[in-house]
Enzyme design. Structure first.
Site: not given
Ligand code: PMT
Length: 415
Positions: A219, A288, A298, A334, A348, A352
């Protein structure tokens, strides 16, 4: 992008920055850095290399700073010894901007053969470098290794920006925005130390899930947000562990860096380090889903046929850590959202088991992936605060302020 400098209170003790200026086309920008620091009440003394004097006259810096400018004074052996030690002692921060590959190399190797390299070697003040050079020189392994050496010794590095360079090349090597450099200098000079000895784990950047030996799912996360948090926590005195995906950022100096590639790697690292932390902040963007099977070779194009890629769900790192979270830990996640931002983020937060979630509308201009700014809403179970557009460094500061408040509410003391 101009980052507004935080105004310091008028009763702040007058601090001194020694500004080292080395020879590159960006020398003229050092005049602006000097002025920005002065506007914040900082006394600035300038040391120039001989080559820097070919771009801008010492008289310019003398006039702006109100102090004599120290240049390579080996022609005056009676005075330079005293002068360079006096300047080294006067500094509350030693900032070199622009910093050429040459001064970086000399500092990394401990070479002191002119006024600037001698003075910076003698100082006990924090040192900050804002490199500027041709993109090939910046990418050169010698430069990168020298920077790593300096970073591991605690030197603050303000990495150059990407852009159109004076030599006609485009790429990394452009001196970072002068306002950003001045802001970083102010942060070092006036850093809060409210996380002294507190153990903070930050996750940053994307994951990569292989499809075949040459392709992966990933991503747009650049790691900037997470790195800003790690840097801010480290400056506030925390013992920082940074779990980082593949990004092209220099790790903040003095932090423990643990690289990961896949979401499973991130989970393994998070489980290894989480127990030992007081604060956990997950800014990484883990995938995810991953490919159900990784092709050994390949995958070949099949003309005209669709390709079906079967994905399986990855572990949720934050949810796993959330289940193990102790009462004496503060856990922040986040939420990167494109619609119904606060509602999704609230979900979330609960799912979480987070203490706080940073809701991020990644479609808003100036927010989200791969930009230097962000717009976020800090949400706890009973409160919510939307912050205006600000630099990721400032967002990091606000997140840490909120975390410190949560620790106070939980009556958690510094170790
Ligand atoms: O890295 P940059 O370019 O500065 O951009 C910043 C950002 C947009 C990446 C950052 O600000 C941000 O929003 N990070 C969270 C990205 C994310 O995965 O969001 P989510 O809503 O899908 O996940 C929610 C939370 O669960 C997050 O804390 C994530 O780290 C966590 N997660 C998600 C999926 C997963 N399989 N395991 C996780 O722990």
């Amino acid at each position: 992008m101009i980052v507004p400098l935080k105004l310091m209170s008028s009763n702040t003790t007058k601090m001194c920055v020694v500004l080292g200026v080395t020879g590159g086309i960006a020398v003229y920008k050092a005049c602006e850095i000097l002025r920005l620091l002065q506007k914040q009440g900082i006394d600035v003394y300038v040391v120039m290399t001989k080559n820097a004097c070919k771009f801008v006259s010492p008289l310019t810096f003398e006039t702006l700073s109100g102090h004599p400018v120290a240049v390579d004074t080996f022609e005056r052996p009676a005075t330079w010894e005293v002068e360079h030690i006096a300047l080294a002692k006067r500094a509350d921060l030693f900032l070199i901007a622009p910093a050429t590959a040459n001064i970086i190399g000399k500092m990394a190797c401990g070479i002191a053969d002119d006024m600037l390299s001698t003075t910076v070697m003698a100082t006990r003040a924090p040192i900050m470098l804002a490199p500027a050079m041709n993109t090939g020189m910046w990418d050169n392994p010698a430069t990168q290794q020298n920077l790593q050496t300096l970073a591991s010794r605690g030197v603050h590095i303000v990495s150059p920006a990407n852009g159109y360079l004076a030599c006609g090349d485009t790429g990394a090597g452009k001196l970072e925005d002068v306002a950003v450099i001045a802001q970083r200098a102010m942060e070092v000079l006036f850093a809060k130390r409210d996380l002294e000895g507190v153990r903070v784990m930050v996750t940053a950047g994307p994951t990569r899930e292989a499809i075949d030996p040459v392709r992966y799912i990933s991503n747009r996360s650049s790691g900037k947000m997470g790195y800003a948090i790690a840097r801010a926590a480290q400056m506030r005195g925390a013992d920082v562990t940074l779990l980082t995906g593949p990004v092209s950022l220099s790790a903040p100096q003095g932090v423990r860096v643990v690289p990961f590639t896949t979401t499973q790697d991130l989970l393994d690292a998070a489980l290894e380090y989480a127990d030992a932390q007081d604060i956990i902040i997950q800014a990484a963007a883990p995938a995810d889903y991953r490919a159900k099977e990784i092709a050994g070779q390949k995958i070949k194009k099949k003309d005209g046929e669709d390709m079906v890629l079967r994905l399986v769900e990855n572990p949720d790192v934050a949810a796993t850590i959330g289940k193990k979270k102790r009462e004496d830990q503060v856990f922040v996640g986040f939420a990167a959202e494109t619609n119904d931002v606060t509602a999704h983020a609230q979900g979330k937060l609960m799912k979480k088991n987070l203490d706080m979630i940073v809701a991020n509308d990644v479609t808003a201009p100036g927010a989200g992936f791969d930009v230097n700014t962000n717009i976020v809403t800090l949400m706890t179970r009973d409160a919510m605060r939307t912050l205006p557009l600000m630099s990721k460094d400032d967002v990091a500061g606000c997140i840490l302020d909120a975390v410190v408040s949560l620790r106070n509410e939980k009556n958690l003391k510094h170790p």
